[in-house]
Scaffold this motif. Structure first.
Motif, PDB file in Angstrom:
ATOM      1  N   ILE A 107      56.419  58.574  64.709  1.00  0.00           N
ATOM      2  CA  ILE A 107      56.030  57.433  65.553  1.00  0.00           C
ATOM      3  C   ILE A 107      55.696  57.913  66.961  1.00  0.00           C
ATOM      4  CG2 ILE A 107      56.902  55.331  66.652  1.00  0.00           C
ATOM      5  CD1 ILE A 107      58.452  54.787  64.022  1.00  0.00           C
ATOM      6  N   ARG A 108      56.507  58.841  67.465  1.00  0.00           N
ATOM      7  CA  ARG A 108      56.254  59.387  68.810  1.00  0.00           C
ATOM      8  C   ARG A 108      54.897  60.093  68.843  1.00  0.00           C
ATOM      9  NH1 ARG A 108      60.939  62.576  70.581  1.00  0.00           N
ATOM     10  NH2 ARG A 108      61.696  60.594  71.392  1.00  0.00           N
ATOM     11  N   ARG A 109      54.608  60.900  67.821  1.00  0.00           N
ATOM     12  CA  ARG A 109      53.315  61.604  67.764  1.00  0.00           C
ATOM     13  C   ARG A 109      52.157  60.617  67.711  1.00  0.00           C
ATOM     14  NH1 ARG A 109      54.911  66.197  63.403  1.00  0.00           N
ATOM     15  NH2 ARG A 109      56.032  67.563  64.833  1.00  0.00           N
ATOM     16  N   GLU A 110      52.311  59.583  66.884  1.00  0.00           N
ATOM     17  CA  GLU A 110      51.257  58.569  66.787  1.00  0.00           C
ATOM     18  C   GLU A 110      51.065  57.858  68.121  1.00  0.00           C
ATOM     19  OE1 GLU A 110      52.476  56.051  63.553  1.00  0.00           O
ATOM     20  OE2 GLU A 110      51.943  57.529  62.028  1.00  0.00           O
ATOM     21  N   ALA A 111      52.177  57.536  68.794  1.00  0.00           N
ATOM     22  CA  ALA A 111      52.097  56.863  70.100  1.00  0.00           C
ATOM     23  C   ALA A 111      51.425  57.774  71.118  1.00  0.00           C
ATOM     24  CB  ALA A 111      53.486  56.443  70.575  1.00  0.00           C
ATOM     25  N   GLU A 112      51.809  59.061  71.117  1.00  0.00           N
ATOM     26  CA  GLU A 112      51.199  60.009  72.055  1.00  0.00           C
ATOM     27  C   GLU A 112      49.708  60.146  71.781  1.00  0.00           C
ATOM     28  OE1 GLU A 112      53.562  63.523  71.527  1.00  0.00           O
ATOM     29  OE2 GLU A 112      55.145  62.836  72.895  1.00  0.00           O
ATOM     30  N   GLU A 113      49.325  60.166  70.515  1.00  0.00           N
ATOM     31  CA  GLU A 113      47.909  60.268  70.153  1.00  0.00           C
ATOM     32  C   GLU A 113      47.153  59.027  70.607  1.00  0.00           C
ATOM     33  OE1 GLU A 113      44.564  62.128  68.830  1.00  0.00           O
ATOM     34  OE2 GLU A 113      46.573  62.990  68.934  1.00  0.00           O
ATOM     35  N   LYS A 114      47.770  57.852  70.405  1.00  0.00           N
ATOM     36  CA  LYS A 114      47.127  56.610  70.855  1.00  0.00           C
ATOM     37  C   LYS A 114      46.989  56.586  72.374  1.00  0.00           C
ATOM     38  CE  LYS A 114      48.490  53.698  66.958  1.00  0.00           C
ATOM     39  NZ  LYS A 114      49.292  52.549  66.515  1.00  0.00           N
ATOM     40  N   ILE A 115      48.009  57.071  73.071  1.00  0.00           N
ATOM     41  CA  ILE A 115      47.953  57.130  74.539  1.00  0.00           C
ATOM     42  C   ILE A 115      46.850  58.087  74.976  1.00  0.00           C
ATOM     43  CG2 ILE A 115      49.202  57.956  76.582  1.00  0.00           C
ATOM     44  CD1 ILE A 115      51.771  56.830  75.255  1.00  0.00           C
ATOM     45  N   LYS A 116      46.772  59.215  74.297  1.00  0.00           N
ATOM     46  CA  LYS A 116      45.747  60.206  74.625  1.00  0.00           C
ATOM     47  C   LYS A 116      44.348  59.615  74.424  1.00  0.00           C
ATOM     48  CE  LYS A 116      44.357  64.904  73.339  1.00  0.00           C
ATOM     49  NZ  LYS A 116      44.610  66.017  72.411  1.00  0.00           N
ATOM     50  N   ILE A 117      44.154  58.908  73.321  1.00  0.00           N
ATOM     51  CA  ILE A 117      42.864  58.280  73.039  1.00  0.00           C
ATOM     52  C   ILE A 117      42.559  57.200  74.072  1.00  0.00           C
ATOM     53  CG2 ILE A 117      41.636  56.809  71.388  1.00  0.00           C
ATOM     54  CD1 ILE A 117      43.079  58.399  69.149  1.00  0.00           C
ATOM     55  N   ALA A 118      43.568  56.387  74.406  1.00  0.00           N
ATOM     56  CA  ALA A 118      43.379  55.319  75.399  1.00  0.00           C
ATOM     57  C   ALA A 118      43.026  55.901  76.765  1.00  0.00           C
ATOM     58  CB  ALA A 118      44.632  54.460  75.495  1.00  0.00           C
TER      59      ALA A 118
END
Length: 159
Positions: free
Chosen positions: A52-63
């Protein structure tokens, strides 16, 4: 009747033969297995948290990337618009200067026509060694036409 006041006498108790003997039922608990399950559950939870943390970090990076790109494009558009306004103002100024220069050029030739004609007569007098007084009106007309044609040209060459 209260159950604590009641006395049970042996004569009142009847034994019934049971078809099955009741065996005590014990639940076997394997504590080690239970700990392994808890440990496995903890590992699963930790793995899910990491995922979940990796997915959140990836979403933050994309945003962040999208926000940066959007901001960059907006800034670029604003900059281009500002430069267009500046260039438009500069172009208007240059156009006005060119018009003013053309007017000044016409006025210059108009105001200096007499001086030019006098200069031409002096040059002719030096070349011919005589005063050019014969047909002075014809010569003036020719010179005026020549001067009118000269101010439209960039370079003038007398041969």
């Amino acid at each position: 009747m209260n159950s604590s006041n009641r006395i049970i006498k042996a004569q009142n108790v009847k034994l019934i033969a049971l078809k099955e003997k009741l065996q005590p039922r014990f639940v076997k608990i394997n504590f080690q297995t239970r700990e392994d399950n808890i440990s496995q559950d903890n590992n699963d939870v930790e793995a899910k948290i990491v995922q979940i943390r990796r997915e959140a970090e990836e979403k933050i990076k994309i945003a962040k990337k999208e926000a940066y790109d959007r901001g960059f494009l907006e800034g670029l558009e604003k900059g281009v618009d500002q430069e267009k306004k500046k260039l438009s103002t500069a172009l208007e100024s240059i156009t006005k200067i060119i018009k003013d220069f053309k007017i000044l050029k016409k006025e210059y030739f108009k105001n200096s026509e007499k001086d030019i004609i006098d200069l031409i007569f002096l040059i002719a007098k030096k070349v011919i060694h005589k005063e050019v007084s014969l047909n002075k009106d014809i010569i003036l007309a020719v010179l005026r036409d020549t001067v009118k044609n000269v101010h439209d040209k960039k370079d003038v060459k007398i041969s």
